[in-house]
Design a protein around this motif. Structure first.
Motif: not given
Length: 133
Positions: A23-46
């Motif tokens: 999510x952080x890599x995607x955010x830094x590369x301005x891929x905001x939609x995918x970053x949101x997705x990965x941030x959610x999945x980080x929470x979900x797996x936690x």
């Protein structure tokens, strides 16, 4: 059985941390939609990492989240704010994934990432207290 549950919990938490890094890599590369997705999945797996300690899992995201909220948020193990973090990340992820014309902003992606980071830290502290990691 308890030993295998802690192994499963640690494995799921590893996935959560990996998703957060992505999510952080995607955010830094301005891929905001995918970053949101990965941030959610980080929470979900936690969440799944915590639920694993009960031997609980569900094929539905709603079931995973409901169990966590019932057993860990309502009982005070995690602050009530964690429920809001989950709900916000879930709602934004659904918009980002399913709404045709949704344009995720840097601010939204950065906010979800920050909240996911906070959530992961809280889960990590809990899993350390439980001697999982």
């Amino acid at each position: 059985m308890a030993g295998s549950l802690t192994v499963l919990s640690a494995h799921r938490f590893g996935r959560a941390k990996e998703e957060l890094q992505t999510a952080e890599l995607l955010l830094c590369n301005a891929n905001f939609r995918s970053s949101i997705n990965r941030s959610y999945y980080a929470i979900f797996h936690a969440i799944r990492a915590v639920n694993a300690l009960d031997g609980f899992d569900s094929s539905k995201h709603s079931g995973v989240i409901a169990h966590f909220n019932q057993e860990y948020v309502k009982t005070g193990v995690f602050e009530k704010e964690t429920s809001k973090i989950i709900r916000n990340a879930s709602e934004l992820r659904e918009q980002a994934d399913y709404e045709d014309f949704y344009e995720a902003t840097q601010e939204e992606a950065a906010d979800v990432f920050a909240q996911a980071t906070k959530f992961i830290s809280a889960v990590e502290a809990y899993l350390r207290r439980q001697s999982v990691i």
